[in-house]
Design a protein around this motif. Structure first.
Motif, PDB file in Angstrom:
ATOM      1  N   ARG A  68       0.911  -1.127   0.097  1.00  0.00           N
ATOM      2  CA  ARG A  68       0.116  -0.126  -0.046  1.00  0.00           C
ATOM      3  C   ARG A  68       0.911   1.274  -0.028  1.00  0.00           C
ATOM      4  N   GLU A  93       0.510   5.416   0.441  1.00  0.00           N
ATOM      5  CA  GLU A  93      -0.378   6.439   0.792  1.00  0.00           C
ATOM      6  C   GLU A  93       0.285   7.581   0.997  1.00  0.00           C
ATOM      7  N   THR A 107      -0.864  12.217   1.989  1.00  0.00           N
ATOM      8  CA  THR A 107      -1.606  13.194   2.149  1.00  0.00           C
ATOM      9  C   THR A 107      -1.312  14.195   1.183  1.00  0.00           C
ATOM     10  N   LYS A 125      -4.267  10.829  -8.929  1.00  0.00           N
ATOM     11  CA  LYS A 125      -5.526   9.873  -9.595  1.00  0.00           C
ATOM     12  C   LYS A 125      -4.919   9.398 -10.873  1.00  0.00           C
ATOM     13  N   GLN A 162      -6.481   6.895  -4.833  1.00  0.00           N
ATOM     14  CA  GLN A 162      -7.885   7.136  -4.498  1.00  0.00           C
ATOM     15  C   GLN A 162      -7.858   7.687  -3.125  1.00  0.00           C
ATOM     16  N   THR A 163      -9.085   8.708  -3.098  1.00  0.00           N
ATOM     17  CA  THR A 163      -9.117   9.523  -1.860  1.00  0.00           C
ATOM     18  C   THR A 163     -10.015   8.518  -1.065  1.00  0.00           C
ATOM     19  N   GLU A 164      -9.443   8.534   0.267  1.00  0.00           N
ATOM     20  CA  GLU A 164      -9.876   7.540   1.188  1.00  0.00           C
ATOM     21  C   GLU A 164     -10.634   8.481   2.476  1.00  0.00           C
ATOM     22  N   ALA A 165     -10.322   9.667   2.539  1.00  0.00           N
ATOM     23  CA  ALA A 165     -10.466  10.580   3.342  1.00  0.00           C
ATOM     24  C   ALA A 165     -10.370  11.964   3.303  1.00  0.00           C
ATOM     25  N   LEU A 208      -6.402  12.324   2.306  1.00  0.00           N
ATOM     26  CA  LEU A 208      -5.513  11.018   2.502  1.00  0.00           C
ATOM     27  C   LEU A 208      -6.022  10.254   1.246  1.00  0.00           C
ATOM     28  N   MET A 209      -4.638   9.750   0.487  1.00  0.00           N
ATOM     29  CA  MET A 209      -5.259   9.105  -0.777  1.00  0.00           C
ATOM     30  C   MET A 209      -4.129   7.876  -0.775  1.00  0.00           C
ATOM     31  N   SER A 210      -4.664   6.936  -1.330  1.00  0.00           N
ATOM     32  CA  SER A 210      -3.817   5.524  -1.417  1.00  0.00           C
ATOM     33  C   SER A 210      -3.930   4.957  -2.720  1.00  0.00           C
ATOM     34  N   LYS A 211      -2.994   4.126  -2.918  1.00  0.00           N
ATOM     35  CA  LYS A 211      -2.793   3.138  -4.048  1.00  0.00           C
ATOM     36  C   LYS A 211      -2.502   1.658  -3.497  1.00  0.00           C
TER      37      LYS A 211
END
Length: 175
Positions: free
Chosen positions: A125, A127, A129, A142, A147-150, A168-171
């Motif tokens: 993962r 992540e 900010t 993007k 993807q935006t998580e929060a 907060l974004m993650s892949k």
């Protein structure tokens, strides 16, 4: 890249410490999009040299530098925790001197980080900010599958004291 610049992307070395500190201070003055301010990393060069040695020898951390005409113009990193339960998470950070924005260098650095993470067999993962006002960076992330998580309300403070929302974004690496 959209501009014709001769850039080299390579791992940071201990002897890069002084230049990295200087670049971080300049970037901190140029934009409020990052956590660091005009003091940059605010680390003594000797301590940063030691950290760079550790990162260079690590299988689970990476610090890249973008070099143009022997000058560092940006950095990109993945940091992991030593805590076993979360050592599969890599925290991404990218910063560039303002003169190099919009040239595709952020894309190049992010691609390198993702490729490296995929090869580690540890990081599953990524992540990061990013301030909600940083539209260019959000578009970049993007584009590469983050993807935006929060939304973290009041996650940062602008130079003028106003509160800023942070995403907060993650892949996921293996999806």
């Amino acid at each position: 890249m959209s501009e014709d610049i001769d850039v080299t992307i390579r791992e940071a070395l201990p002897e890069d410490a002084q230049q990295i500190v200087q670049v971080s201070q300049t970037i901190g003055k140029q934009t409020e999009f990052l956590v660091m301010d005009e003091f940059g990393m605010n680390l003594p060069v000797g301590l940063l040299e030691n950290q760079l040695e550790t990162i260079y020898n690590s299988q689970a951390q990476l610090l890249l530098v973008a070099v143009v005409e022997a000058e560092i113009v940006g950095t990109a990193s993945v940091r992991t925790s030593e805590e076993k339960r979360i050592d599969h998470i890599g925290e991404v950070g990218i910063s560039l001197l303002k003169d190099y924005w919009g040239m595709g260098l952020g894309s190049t650095l992010l691609e390198e980080l993702i490729d490296w993470a995929q090869q580690t067999n540890q990081i599953r993962r990524l992540e990061l900010t990013v301030q909600k006002q940083n539209k260019r960076a959000i578009h970049l992330y993007k584009k590469y599958g983050f993807q935006t998580e929060a939304v973290m309300k009041r996650g940062a403070r602008g130079d003028d004291g106003r509160f800023l929302d942070v995403l907060l974004m993650s892949k996921m690496i293996d999806e």
